[in-house]
Motif scaffolding. Structure first.
Motif, PDB file in Angstrom:
ATOM      1  N   LYS A 264       0.873  -1.168   0.000  1.00 43.81           N
ATOM      2  CA  LYS A 264       0.000   0.000   0.000  1.00 43.81           C
ATOM      3  C   LYS A 264       0.918   1.228   0.000  1.00 43.81           C
ATOM      4  CE  LYS A 264      -4.551   1.103   1.095  1.00 43.81           C
ATOM      5  NZ  LYS A 264      -4.618   2.461   0.938  1.00 43.81           N
ATOM      6  N   VAL A 265       0.681   2.126  -0.959  1.00 45.12           N
ATOM      7  CA  VAL A 265       1.584   3.266  -1.126  1.00 45.12           C
ATOM      8  C   VAL A 265       0.911   4.566  -0.669  1.00 45.12           C
ATOM      9  CG1 VAL A 265       2.982   4.573  -2.790  1.00 45.12           C
ATOM     10  CG2 VAL A 265       2.636   2.120  -3.111  1.00 45.12           C
ATOM     11  N   TYR A 266       1.655   5.367   0.084  1.00 48.04           N
ATOM     12  CA  TYR A 266       1.156   6.675   0.530  1.00 48.04           C
ATOM     13  C   TYR A 266       2.144   7.737   0.094  1.00 48.04           C
ATOM     14  CZ  TYR A 266      -1.575   3.722   3.660  1.00 48.04           C
ATOM     15  OH  TYR A 266      -2.390   2.766   4.157  1.00 48.04           O
ATOM     16  N   GLN A 267       1.622   8.899  -0.308  1.00 46.92           N
ATOM     17  CA  GLN A 267       2.536   9.957  -0.727  1.00 46.92           C
ATOM     18  C   GLN A 267       2.902  10.905   0.398  1.00 46.92           C
ATOM     19  OE1 GLN A 267       0.973  10.091  -4.956  1.00 46.92           O
ATOM     20  NE2 GLN A 267       2.333  11.873  -4.850  1.00 46.92           N
ATOM     21  N   ASP A 268       2.217  10.810   1.539  1.00 46.03           N
ATOM     22  CA  ASP A 268       2.731  11.561   2.673  1.00 46.03           C
ATOM     23  C   ASP A 268       2.409  10.883   3.994  1.00 46.03           C
ATOM     24  OD1 ASP A 268       0.598  13.420   4.234  1.00 46.03           O
ATOM     25  OD2 ASP A 268       0.000  13.164   2.127  1.00 46.03           O
ATOM     26  N   ALA A 269       3.171  11.243   5.007  1.00 46.37           N
ATOM     27  CA  ALA A 269       3.160  10.564   6.292  1.00 46.37           C
ATOM     28  C   ALA A 269       1.792  10.657   6.965  1.00 46.37           C
ATOM     29  CB  ALA A 269       4.236  11.164   7.186  1.00 46.37           C
TER      30      ALA A 269
ATOM     31  N   GLU B 213      10.226  12.192  11.611  1.00 42.47           N
ATOM     32  CA  GLU B 213       9.100  12.682  12.418  1.00 42.47           C
ATOM     33  C   GLU B 213       7.991  11.623  12.507  1.00 42.47           C
ATOM     34  OE1 GLU B 213       9.538  17.481  11.613  1.00 42.47           O
ATOM     35  OE2 GLU B 213       8.564  16.197  10.142  1.00 42.47           O
ATOM     36  N   LEU B 214       7.763  10.952  11.363  1.00 43.85           N
ATOM     37  CA  LEU B 214       6.743   9.896  11.377  1.00 43.85           C
ATOM     38  C   LEU B 214       7.169   8.776  12.334  1.00 43.85           C
ATOM     39  CD1 LEU B 214       4.225   8.418  10.447  1.00 43.85           C
ATOM     40  CD2 LEU B 214       5.443   7.678   8.406  1.00 43.85           C
TER      41      LEU B 214
ATOM     42  N   LEU C 287       5.144   7.352  15.551  1.00 50.62           N
ATOM     43  CA  LEU C 287       4.782   5.937  15.743  1.00 50.62           C
ATOM     44  C   LEU C 287       5.249   5.460  17.120  1.00 50.62           C
ATOM     45  CD1 LEU C 287       5.556   4.477  12.193  1.00 50.62           C
ATOM     46  CD2 LEU C 287       3.324   4.995  13.200  1.00 50.62           C
ATOM     47  N   ILE C 288       6.461   5.904  17.517  1.00 47.30           N
ATOM     48  CA  ILE C 288       6.975   5.537  18.840  1.00 47.30           C
ATOM     49  C   ILE C 288       6.033   6.073  19.921  1.00 47.30           C
ATOM     50  CG2 ILE C 288       8.861   5.922  20.492  1.00 47.30           C
ATOM     51  CD1 ILE C 288      10.759   5.934  18.015  1.00 47.30           C
ATOM     52  N   ASN C 289       5.620   7.355  19.761  1.00 47.97           N
ATOM     53  CA  ASN C 289       4.698   7.961  20.728  1.00 47.97           C
ATOM     54  C   ASN C 289       3.394   7.175  20.831  1.00 47.97           C
ATOM     55  OD1 ASN C 289       6.620   9.913  21.011  1.00 47.97           O
ATOM     56  ND2 ASN C 289       5.537  11.470  19.809  1.00 47.97           N
ATOM     57  N   ARG C 290       2.977   6.598  19.700  1.00 56.78           N
ATOM     58  CA  ARG C 290       1.722   5.853  19.698  1.00 56.78           C
ATOM     59  C   ARG C 290       1.936   4.386  20.051  1.00 56.78           C
ATOM     60  NH1 ARG C 290      -1.812   8.068  14.553  1.00 56.78           N
ATOM     61  NH2 ARG C 290      -1.423  10.267  14.905  1.00 56.78           N
TER      62      ARG C 290
END
Lengths: 379, 212
Positions: free
Chosen positions: B38-43, B71-72, B76-79
């Motif tokens: 699955k491809v995403y163009q932004d975080a 930053e992403l 993810l770590i925060n979550r």
């Protein structure tokens, strides 16, 4: 002194006066024959006074002036029309050894009254300045400016190297992935004709994109003699912006082009104009990284009164009073790591194009630079 | 939702790259070995869609406008999302890659990449994710590993899980920060996890287990 000077005393004073002059001073009679030839003239032309006295002054000129000079005097005598007398102009002199050199010549006319020289003489006095050195200096300054322009360009590109490398790496990555995927699918017999053809098309587009970056880069790096050619400013802008778009995007900003179409051709050196545009965009980016008041840099073109105008507007903090006054001075910089030559080089490029570069605070903040270039066919 | 349900079963390679041709070509390459992508163009688009129960791994471009890869990763770590991350780096991004590895990234790969290399690393990341998810299901195994820690290590692990920084833990326990670091490394190793985020999830399992 109680007595009026005797002719001999007057004569010797006059000679001393002539010989003390730094400029060459030559007197001729109304038929063009040399009557005086001061020391500076001897040094400049390599003749002794005795060699040239009584000779036609045209010996000091190369052809075609040499043959025409008598005609000039004759025409002045009959029409009274002044072409050089009291005006002065740049002409060419010829030394005894036959070499020629640029001179600044001013000519005056005189009729003696007997006070300083025997009465009744009519003639002309020429004061001559050797321009060889000044010309050489101008040429050197010109060559220096062109070298500096090139160095400035290389310097700018040097700062952009990592961005440009990335810009080429992206399409290469895509090409490599697509090609490997095709190879694997062909090997496994799982690719359809249309899918293969579509993927090859994508590969070709990416190769084209990498090629564009390289082409833009090569043009800017090349050192070549300055030229004057018809310029399609819109095309120049599109080409050069491919080199900075990545840096802008990376910083979270957008580049907005508002190009007038149709736009008349301007005249100039394409590479140097691209250099100025590039510098202005990168300055805008630096300003916005310091403090952004918006997220775009706008590059617009327009035609106005004989000029093609290119505007580069950023959304940075704008220009301080000191900055707007000193912006184009060499070595003036507001950047921690700038040497302050970018804008002064830009300015000199624009002057050499008989154009202009000005800066102002844009409506709503930010800085706006205007480049103006003469339109093609507008002298 | 049925899509979420199938996501929860089939591991997916999530690709986040701001350049469409790069993301698209990576996806095509991975599909050739049967991987779901699955491809995403932004975080942000990825963050909006991703749920922690979706297995797989994340291929993440280190440089992106708006929200960067780093930053992403931090978000993810925060979550407490433990999805293994492979960073995609460009020329001259080594310092960023180092930072990413420190923050617990599984791996990084430099553009342009060799296809076998990319596929091998992605498969390794998927195995890692599967192993970690399986471990979370095996409460006794987690308890056995926990029992293997010294009392001091357990004390420090609790404080790490509460989000205390090394310096604070060192001050609270009156030991040097360097000692805390050594303990931290031993704890991660004994518990069999890569990073603090995974440790935190194991400890959530422990807390919920009736034994303790």
């Amino acid at each position: 002194m109680t007595n009026a000077p005797t002719p001999t005393v007057a004569e010797s004073r006059f000679a001393a006066l002539l010989d003390a002059a730094v400029d060459a001073i030559i007197l001729i009679d109304s038929r063009g024959r040399i009557t005086r030839f001061n020391l500076a003239a001897e040094r400049m032309f390599g003749y002794q006074q005795a060699e040239v006295l009584g000779k036609n002054v045209s010996v000091l000129m190369p052809e075609p002036y040499r043959s025409q000079h008598d005609g000039y005097i004759g025409r002045y005598a009959s029409t009274g029309e002044r072409r050089i007398i009291g005006i002065g102009r740049e002409v060419v002199g010829q030394r005894k050894d036959g070499t020629t050199f640029p001179i600044d010549l001013s000519v005056g006319e005189f009729r003696t009254t007997g006070e300083l020289l025997p009465a009744g003489e009519h003639g002309f006095v020429g004061i001559i300045r050797d321009l060889t050195e000044r010309k050489a200096q101008t040429r050197e300054a010109e060559a220096l400016r062109q070298r500096l322009t090139h160095v400035g360009r290389i310097g700018t590109l040097g700062e952009m190297v990592s961005g440009i490398a990335h810009e080429v790496n992206q399409p290469l990555t895509a090409i490599s992935n697509y090609a490997n995927a095709c190879r694997r699918m062909v090997g496994a017999g799982t690719i359809t004709g249309p899918e293969l053809s579509q993927t090859l098309e994508k590969i070709s587009q990416q190769a084209e994109r990498a090629g564009q970056v390289i082409r833009g880069l090569r043009a800017l790096v090349r050192r070549r003699d300055e030229v004057r050619e018809p310029l399609d400013c819109n095309r120049l802008i599109r080409e050069v912006t491919t080199l900075v778009e990545f840096e802008l995007r990376q910083a979270g900003f957008r580049l907005v082009l508002e190009l007038a179409d149709p736009l008349p051709d301007a005249v100039g050196d394409a590479v140097q104009i691209q250099q100025v545009v590039l510098n202005l965009i990168r300055n805008g980016l630096d300003a916005m990284q310091e403090r952004a008041t918006g997220d775009s840099i706008e590059v617009a073109t327009a035609a106005a009164d004989g000029f093609v105008e290119i505007r580069v507007r950023d959304h940075g903090p704008g220009l301080s009073a000191e900055a707007s006054e000193r912006l184009f001075e060499p070595f003036f910089t507001t950047k921690a790591q700038g040497i302050g030559l970018g804008l002064s080089i830009c300015k000199s490029i624009m002057s050499a194009h008989r154009g202009q570069l000005t800066a102002e605070t844009a409506p709503g903040g930010g800085a706006q630079f205007r480049m103006r270039l003469p339109m093609l066919g507008n002298p | 939702m049925s899509v979420t349900a199938s996501n929860a079963i089939v591991p997916t390679v999530f690709v986040v790259d701001d350049e469409e041709p790069v993301g698209d070509s990576i996806a095509m390459l991975l599909r050739t070995v049967g991987l779901r992508t699955k491809v995403y163009q932004d975080a942000r688009a990825f963050l909006q869609e991703y749920q922690p129960e979706m297995p797989g791994c994340l291929l993440l471009d280190v440089r992106m406008p708006k929200m960067s890869g780093l930053e992403l990763q931090q978000e993810l770590i925060n979550r407490n999302v433990t999805l293994p991350v492979i960073f995609i780096t460009g020329h001259g991004d080594v310092p960023m890659a180092v930072e990413a590895m420190r923050a617990g990234a599984l791996d990084f790969i430099q553009k342009p990449f060799n296809d076998d290399e990319l596929i091998r690393r992605v498969q390794k990341a998927l195995e890692e994710d599967a192993r970690e998810r399986a471990l979370l299901q095996r409460t006794e195994e987690i308890e056995r590993r926990w029992a293997d820690l010294t009392p001091r290590e357990r004390e420090i692990a609790q404080r790490i899980a509460e989000g205390h920084a090394n310096k604070r833990i060192a001050a609270d326990l009156d030991i040097s920060a360097r000692t805390v670091e050594l303990h931290r490394a031993r704890i991660l190793q004994k518990m069999g996890v890569r990073a603090v985020a995974q440790l935190v999830r194991l400890m959530v399992v422990l807390k919920d287990s009736p034994v303790r």
